[in-house]
Motif scaffolding. Structure first.
Motif, PDB file in Angstrom:
ATOM      1  N   GLY A   1       0.792  -0.630   0.186  1.00  0.00           N
ATOM      2  CA  GLY A   1      -0.218  -0.016   0.021  1.00  0.00           C
ATOM      3  C   GLY A   1       0.894   1.031   0.167  1.00  0.00           C
ATOM      4  O   GLY A   1       2.434   1.048  -0.046  1.00  0.00           O
ATOM      5  N   VAL A   2       0.217   2.334  -0.055  1.00  0.00           N
ATOM      6  CA  VAL A   2       1.232   3.837  -0.242  1.00  0.00           C
ATOM      7  C   VAL A   2       1.464   4.268   0.686  1.00  0.00           C
ATOM      8  O   VAL A   2       2.658   4.465   1.267  1.00  0.00           O
ATOM      9  CB  VAL A   2      -0.102   4.854  -0.976  1.00  0.00           C
ATOM     10  CG1 VAL A   2       0.985   5.875  -0.898  1.00  0.00           C
ATOM     11  CG2 VAL A   2      -0.014   4.458  -2.427  1.00  0.00           C
ATOM     12  N   ALA A   3       0.752   3.761   2.023  1.00  0.00           N
ATOM     13  CA  ALA A   3       0.507   4.000   3.567  1.00  0.00           C
ATOM     14  C   ALA A   3      -0.165   3.644   4.306  1.00  0.00           C
ATOM     15  O   ALA A   3      -1.228   3.815   3.963  1.00  0.00           O
ATOM     16  CB  ALA A   3       0.564   5.707   3.848  1.00  0.00           C
ATOM     17  N   ASP A   4      -0.166   3.415   5.522  1.00  0.00           N
ATOM     18  CA  ASP A   4      -1.388   3.336   6.286  1.00  0.00           C
ATOM     19  C   ASP A   4      -1.773   4.612   7.179  1.00  0.00           C
ATOM     20  O   ASP A   4      -0.908   4.721   7.965  1.00  0.00           O
ATOM     21  CB  ASP A   4      -0.265   2.227   7.499  1.00  0.00           C
ATOM     22  CG  ASP A   4      -0.956   1.615   8.644  1.00  0.00           C
ATOM     23  OD1 ASP A   4      -1.895   1.664   8.421  1.00  0.00           O
ATOM     24  OD2 ASP A   4      -0.568   1.278   9.284  1.00  0.00           O
ATOM     25  N   PHE A   5      -3.097   4.503   7.063  1.00  0.00           N
ATOM     26  CA  PHE A   5      -3.701   5.525   7.498  1.00  0.00           C
ATOM     27  C   PHE A   5      -4.134   5.100   9.008  1.00  0.00           C
ATOM     28  O   PHE A   5      -4.956   4.073   9.144  1.00  0.00           O
ATOM     29  CB  PHE A   5      -5.028   5.800   6.811  1.00  0.00           C
ATOM     30  CG  PHE A   5      -4.853   6.782   5.443  1.00  0.00           C
ATOM     31  CD1 PHE A   5      -4.455   8.305   5.307  1.00  0.00           C
ATOM     32  CD2 PHE A   5      -4.168   5.788   4.654  1.00  0.00           C
ATOM     33  CE1 PHE A   5      -4.061   9.067   4.543  1.00  0.00           C
ATOM     34  CE2 PHE A   5      -3.689   6.832   3.026  1.00  0.00           C
ATOM     35  CZ  PHE A   5      -3.374   7.715   3.179  1.00  0.00           C
ATOM     36  N   ARG A   6      -3.927   5.649   9.889  1.00  0.00           N
ATOM     37  CA  ARG A   6      -4.519   5.715  10.974  1.00  0.00           C
ATOM     38  C   ARG A   6      -5.171   6.678  11.466  1.00  0.00           C
ATOM     39  O   ARG A   6      -4.579   8.134  12.028  1.00  0.00           O
ATOM     40  CB  ARG A   6      -3.300   5.316  12.314  1.00  0.00           C
ATOM     41  CG  ARG A   6      -2.121   4.324  11.688  1.00  0.00           C
ATOM     42  CD  ARG A   6      -1.522   4.192  13.050  1.00  0.00           C
ATOM     43  NE  ARG A   6      -0.030   2.933  12.234  1.00  0.00           N
ATOM     44  CZ  ARG A   6       0.798   2.784  12.771  1.00  0.00           C
ATOM     45  NH1 ARG A   6       1.693   3.253  14.007  1.00  0.00           N
ATOM     46  NH2 ARG A   6       1.255   1.941  12.118  1.00  0.00           N
ATOM     47  N   LEU A   7      -6.079   6.476  12.354  1.00  0.00           N
ATOM     48  CA  LEU A   7      -7.460   7.201  13.224  1.00  0.00           C
ATOM     49  C   LEU A   7      -7.001   7.247  14.657  1.00  0.00           C
ATOM     50  O   LEU A   7      -7.215   7.085  14.863  1.00  0.00           O
ATOM     51  CB  LEU A   7      -9.095   7.060  12.947  1.00  0.00           C
ATOM     52  CG  LEU A   7     -10.051   8.046  13.160  1.00  0.00           C
ATOM     53  CD1 LEU A   7      -9.249   8.929  12.069  1.00  0.00           C
ATOM     54  CD2 LEU A   7     -11.534   7.420  13.089  1.00  0.00           C
ATOM     55  N   ILE A   8      -6.550   8.659  14.403  1.00  0.00           N
ATOM     56  CA  ILE A   8      -6.223   9.232  15.561  1.00  0.00           C
ATOM     57  C   ILE A   8      -7.165   9.918  16.998  1.00  0.00           C
ATOM     58  O   ILE A   8      -7.579   8.886  17.431  1.00  0.00           O
ATOM     59  CB  ILE A   8      -5.004  10.464  15.903  1.00  0.00           C
ATOM     60  CG1 ILE A   8      -3.404  10.107  15.519  1.00  0.00           C
ATOM     61  CG2 ILE A   8      -4.607  10.332  17.601  1.00  0.00           C
ATOM     62  CD1 ILE A   8      -2.472  10.842  15.238  1.00  0.00           C
ATOM     63  N   ASP A   9      -7.594  10.691  15.869  1.00  0.00           N
ATOM     64  CA  ASP A   9      -8.904  11.979  16.786  1.00  0.00           C
ATOM     65  C   ASP A   9      -9.816  11.122  16.027  1.00  0.00           C
ATOM     66  O   ASP A   9     -10.647  11.466  14.945  1.00  0.00           O
ATOM     67  CB  ASP A   9      -9.113  12.662  17.532  1.00  0.00           C
ATOM     68  CG  ASP A   9      -7.873  12.826  18.078  1.00  0.00           C
ATOM     69  OD1 ASP A   9      -7.345  12.173  19.127  1.00  0.00           O
ATOM     70  OD2 ASP A   9      -6.913  14.060  18.069  1.00  0.00           O
ATOM     71  N   PRO A  10     -11.437  10.709  16.646  1.00  0.00           N
ATOM     72  CA  PRO A  10     -12.227  10.340  16.099  1.00  0.00           C
ATOM     73  C   PRO A  10     -13.034  11.414  15.549  1.00  0.00           C
ATOM     74  O   PRO A  10     -13.169  12.275  16.296  1.00  0.00           O
ATOM     75  CB  PRO A  10     -13.475   9.109  16.877  1.00  0.00           C
ATOM     76  CG  PRO A  10     -13.142   8.848  17.946  1.00  0.00           C
ATOM     77  CD  PRO A  10     -11.017   9.487  17.701  1.00  0.00           C
ATOM     78  N   PRO A  11     -14.039  11.204  14.161  1.00  0.00           N
ATOM     79  CA  PRO A  11     -14.795  12.355  14.497  1.00  0.00           C
ATOM     80  C   PRO A  11     -15.200  12.981  15.576  1.00  0.00           C
ATOM     81  O   PRO A  11     -16.060  11.980  16.243  1.00  0.00           O
ATOM     82  CB  PRO A  11     -15.496  11.970  13.186  1.00  0.00           C
ATOM     83  CG  PRO A  11     -14.493  11.341  12.400  1.00  0.00           C
ATOM     84  CD  PRO A  11     -14.305  10.331  13.732  1.00  0.00           C
ATOM     85  N   ARG A  12     -15.437  14.212  15.921  1.00  0.00           N
ATOM     86  CA  ARG A  12     -16.514  14.730  17.132  1.00  0.00           C
ATOM     87  C   ARG A  12     -16.518  16.175  17.078  1.00  0.00           C
ATOM     88  O   ARG A  12     -15.467  17.130  16.801  1.00  0.00           O
ATOM     89  CB  ARG A  12     -15.407  14.857  18.619  1.00  0.00           C
ATOM     90  CG  ARG A  12     -15.838  15.027  19.649  1.00  0.00           C
ATOM     91  CD  ARG A  12     -14.883  15.030  20.534  1.00  0.00           C
ATOM     92  NE  ARG A  12     -13.486  15.430  20.600  1.00  0.00           N
ATOM     93  CZ  ARG A  12     -13.331  16.911  21.241  1.00  0.00           C
ATOM     94  NH1 ARG A  12     -14.998  17.140  21.964  1.00  0.00           N
ATOM     95  NH2 ARG A  12     -12.610  17.736  20.768  1.00  0.00           N
TER      96      ARG A  12
END
Length: 522
Positions: free
Chosen positions: A409-420
């Motif tokens: 894959g191009v990169a690994d996307f990690r959600l640090i803070d979920p939508p709030r």
């Protein structure tokens, strides 16, 4: 400087004349500004933070074998180009923002409004991205951010694969083009070599100067060998003539010992050795000894007869002597025959090399043109071959890069803070807008008084009136203000200051109340 002060004083006195109209305008603008600030709906901001991990263990291992794209640059470009019209339309459909919009104009306005409100910001240099959106509804803002996160992650998938496929397709087309060019260059080079095959060296290279030098060296060597062979032949001929003369002289003389009869001499020598052996065992009267002596005597008589015949033949024909039977004569004759064959062969070789040298010398006149044509054909062929090999190598690298991107894959996307969504509104900042409204009101009041002073100008200086009208000044009549007039002026000043202070105090009370309300809401 005095003139400037005089002008400022005149403008200030004119504005003071229309102070009440300016104060009324200030109050009107203040009321309108406060109503406008208070009527702006509250907006809530929803945000999310994403960390993009661009490091991979497999990619350093494939360094040099596969193309290593600048992943950080790709992600940065993706973040900058994410807010496009197709993505915004997709975002509106995912967040159900278009449920109340029916006309095309309303949809376009909604797309423009959402595009301006969306924000994608980078946080430092750690590949952390913040996605934010503001809306009057916190739930709707949160839903928009959730949809934006999904689009951001999905947009990165397939992009690298599409780029790899496009690159391979382009390289394949270029390879086909260079294959045709390479075949055409090879055909031209083959035709040139067939046309000038006699000018090529053993390695297939066209080196006419070197070829001429080689032929010249071969011709020199052949001529040297020819001279050596001729010298050897002449020496053998002289030796043969000497041998022939010696044999003829021996035949002419009475010295029979000088004449060689090889066969009879060999038989006599054999019988003499046999006689010596018999005498060692037997006496002179032994029959074998007597027979051996008689045989030796017969051979010597035969030798004398043969010598006599040779001498008679030599006397009859001195030029042709039968001395050819001698071993020396036969050996010298053989050497001379071999020399004659070698001389003839070397003469043919010299003639052939001489013809080649003449032909090469004639070809050297057009050598620069032929060599230039050959160099150009070689250059075109080498360039096309190099480009072809590079393209084949790059195609393999592109294929491997595509497989690598599919695996990692191009990169690994990690959600640090979920939508709030924020619990309290973040806009508008009424505590900041209210002072601006006050400043706007005061500015409007000053502007109105200045405009009226310019439209209904009044001269407060006799000299200024004379200068402006261009008329001579005959005299000035002064106004004497009594106590009643002074009291009225003072009363009007107090009223004006009270009205102005009331405007500022009312704004101050409103700001305090607004501040307390915001504190209670927080």
């Amino acid at each position: 400087m005095d003139e400037l002060i005089s002008q400022v004083t005149t403008i200030a006195r004119g504005m003071w004349k229309h102070r009440w109209r300016g104060l009324i305008a200030a109050w009107v603008v203040a009321i309108i500004g406060v109503m406008t600030v208070m009527s702006v709906p509250d907006k809530y901001e929803a945000s999310a933070r994403i960390y993009v991990d661009t490091q991979s263990i497999l990619k350093p291992l494939m360094s040099g074998l596969a193309v290593q794209p600048n992943v950080e640059q790709q992600v940065m470009m993706l973040s900058r180009t994410l807010i496009t019209r197709p993505n915004v339309e997709k975002l509106i459909r995912m967040a159900d923002l278009d449920l109340g919009e029916t006309s095309k104009a309303q949809q376009d306005a909604l797309i423009d409004q959402v595009s301006k409100t969306l924000q994608i910001k980078t946080v430092g240099r750690d590949n952390i991205y913040t996605l934010a959106y503001r809306d009057t509804s916190p739930e709707r803002a949160k839903k928009v951010v959730q949809s934006l996160v999904s689009i951001f992650v999905e947009s990165s998938m397939g992009t690298s694969r599409q780029d790899s496929d496009a690159a391979k397709k382009f390289i394949d087309e270029q390879i086909k083009t260079y294959v045709a060019k390479l075949e055409e260059a090879e055909a031209r080079l083959k035709e040139f070599k067939l046309r000038n095959i006699e000018l090529q060296s053993s390695t297939g290279e066209l080196n006419m100067a070197g070829q001429l030098g080689g032929i010249s060296e071969q011709l020199r060597q052949a001529r040297l060998e020819l001279r050596e062979a001729e010298n050897a032949r002449d020496a053998a001929r002289r030796q043969l003539d000497l041998e022939r003369a010696t044999q003829s002289k021996n035949l002419m003389s009475d010295n029979s010992g000088a004449i060689s009869t090889p066969e009879i001499d060999a038989r006599i020598d054999a019988q003499k050795r046999n006689l010596d052996a018999l005498l060692q065992r037997f006496t002179e009267q032994h029959p074998d000894v007597v027979g051996a002596r008689r045989l030796i005597k017969d051979l010597e008589d035969q030798k004398r007869k043969e010598i006599a015949e040779l001498r008679k033949a030599a006397l009859a024909n001195p030029t042709s002597t039968p001395a050819n039977n001698s071993l020396a004569y036969q050996e010298i004759s053989r050497v001379m025959a071999t020399s004659e064959v070698l001389v003839a062969s070397l003469r043919a070789r010299v003639a052939e090399y001489d013809a080649r040298y003449t032909k090469s010398l004639e070809a050297m006149k057009v050598a620069p043109q032929i060599e230039a044509e050959y160099a150009q054909l070689n250059r075109d062929y080498e360039i096309n071959k190099k480009n072809y090999n590079d393209l084949v190598s790059r195609r393999e690298s592109a294929a491997m890069s595509g497989e690598l991107d599919s695996a990692t894959g191009v990169a690994d996307f990690r959600l640090i803070d979920p939508p709030r969504a924020s619990p309290k509104p973040v806009a508008p900042n009424r505590l900041l807008l209210m002072p601006l409204a006050l400043l706007a009101a005061l500015g409007a009041g000053l502007g109105v008084t200045f405009l009226l002073s310019q439209l209904r100008a009044v001269y407060y200086d006799a000299y200024a009136m004379s200068e402006s009208l261009g008329l001579p000044l005959l005299g000035v009549v002064s106004l004497v203000v009594d106590d009643g007039g002074a009291q009225r002026r003072k009363s009007e000043l107090i009223k004006f200051l009270a009205a102005t202070s009331a405007l500022i105090v009312v704004f101050g009370i409103g700001m305090a109340a607004l501040f307390l309300m915001s504190k209670q809401a927080g």
